[in-house]
Design an enzyme around this catalytic site. Structure first.
Site, PDB file in Angstrom:
ATOM      1  N   TYR A   1     -36.766 -36.311 -10.764  1.00  0.00           N
ATOM      2  CA  TYR A   1     -35.730 -35.332 -11.114  1.00  0.00           C
ATOM      3  C   TYR A   1     -35.901 -34.772 -12.523  1.00  0.00           C
ATOM      4  O   TYR A   1     -35.366 -33.710 -12.836  1.00  0.00           O
ATOM      5  CB  TYR A   1     -34.331 -35.958 -11.023  1.00  0.00           C
TER       6      TYR A   1
ATOM      7  N   HIS B   1     -38.613 -43.451  -3.019  1.00  0.00           N
ATOM      8  CA  HIS B   1     -37.975 -42.151  -2.812  1.00  0.00           C
ATOM      9  C   HIS B   1     -38.246 -41.574  -1.422  1.00  0.00           C
ATOM     10  O   HIS B   1     -37.348 -41.019  -0.785  1.00  0.00           O
ATOM     11  CB  HIS B   1     -38.458 -41.180  -3.896  1.00  0.00           C
TER      12      HIS B   1
END
Length: 344
Positions: free
Chosen positions: A71, A131
């Site tokens: 991110y 993830h």
């Protein structure tokens, strides 16, 4: 209705008009996790705004912050936490911080974790997730995160997957860190975007069961079969994109509007309560401090109302997060959301 809903009823019945920030669940290793967290997968041009969003959330009572190596918001999350720790607003042990290992570092979990800890300015994270069950090829890029292309593609635009990659290698490296009695960098491990098929293989071949499976789920994508499987195996679901990604389309669902009016709460509150009422952790994303602080009212939805919302999603499924790199995974297309099923 599944017993996961019933277990949540036991929590809320013992609380008088609880705020969603006051509700906690227990992971399968005994660690307590706040049911509501702040997601920080923010637009690249607004990364710096993450800091104020995190500060606003913590001051409003949030104790769970969800971030990730990919991110690029970890430094801003870290700055917010540092300032609040220094002024005495919060103690580290009262926070629950989640981060994730991106597929480009599928075989370098230790590196990913250390880079995340450095960016966050922390000695440990409470939850470390894989993830995606994917492995990307490593392509160097001086301007990329940690000198790498985050999601490499070839000249034709196709995702470049590691030829020797096995997604379970990533989880086994998480497992090794977690099981090392001398390593205190993580309190729990889990996965994200895993289908039942992928979870079955993991459970069969690995030693530590994931505590969490973080997936997209909401009234347009109730994920009932996955929800049942995870409940049977004592794995909590975490819901990302609960509002439906950009533009918050799930707020426009007529049934959501109707129920929000009935319970005298905002649409945000209603969608958050929909998850918590079913025993699901939820991590809405927002950069608006007012919206963050005002989205903590709990609506005690009935079993019939939950069923009605889930039936709606079964009839009109929409997966908003469906990136091209995910096309090889079960239940993903890589073609983006099926907007024909949006029903307003």
């Amino acid at each position: 209705m599944s017993s996961s809903v019933a277990s949540t009823e036991n929590i809320v019945e013992n609380m008088l008009h609880p705020k969603t920030t006051e509700i906690y669940f227990s992971l399968n290793n005994g660690v307590r996790i706040p049911a509501l967290g702040l997601g920080t997968a923010n637009p690249h041009e607004k990364l710096a705004e993450t800091k104020q969003a995190v500060k606003a959330a913590i001051k409003a009572g949030y104790r769970h912050i969800d971030t990730a190596w990919a991110y690029e918001t970890e430094p801003f999350v870290g700055e917010a936490i540092k300032e609040l720790l220094e002024d005495g607003s919060i103690k580290r042990e009262d926070l629950f911080i989640t981060t994730k290992v991106w597929p480009v570092l599928w075989d370098e979990v230790d590196r990913s974790l250390n880079e995340s800890l450095k960016a966050l300015g922390l000695e440990y994270v409470d939850l470390l997730l894989q993830h995606w069950p994917l492995c990307f090829e490593k392509i160097k890029d001086p301007k990329g995160i940690s000198g790498l292309v985050k999601t490499p593609v070839d000249d034709s635009g196709k995702t470049m997957y590691a030829a020797d990659g096995d997604y379970l290698e990533t989880y086994k490296q998480l497992e090794k860190i977690y099981l090392d009695p001398n390593d205190h960098r993580v309190r729990a491990i889990g996965v994200s975007n895993f289908s039942i098929e992928y979870l079955e293989r993991l459970i069969k071949e690995c030693r530590v069961k994931p505590t969490v499976n973080q997936v997209e789920t909401h009234p347009h994508l109730p994920q009932m079969e996955l929800r049942k499987f995870c409940f049977m195996h004592d794995i909590l679901l975490t819901a990302y994109s609960p509002l439906g990604s950009h533009g918050a389309p799930n707020l426009k669902i007529p049934l959501v509007k109707k129920l929000a009016e009935k319970y005298n709460v905002t649409g945000n509150d209603l969608l958050i309560s929909y998850h918590i009422r079913q025993g699901t952790i939820v991590i809405p994303r927002s950069l608006n401090p007012v919206r963050i602080s005002s989205s903590i009212e709990f609506a005690s939805l009935t079993k019939d109302e939950l069923q009605e919302l889930n039936d709606f999603g079964e009839k009109y499924p929409v997966r908003f997060i469906d990136e091209p790199f995910a096309a090889i995974l079960p239940e993903f297309t890589g073609n983006g959301p099926n907007l024909d099923n949006l029903k307003y």
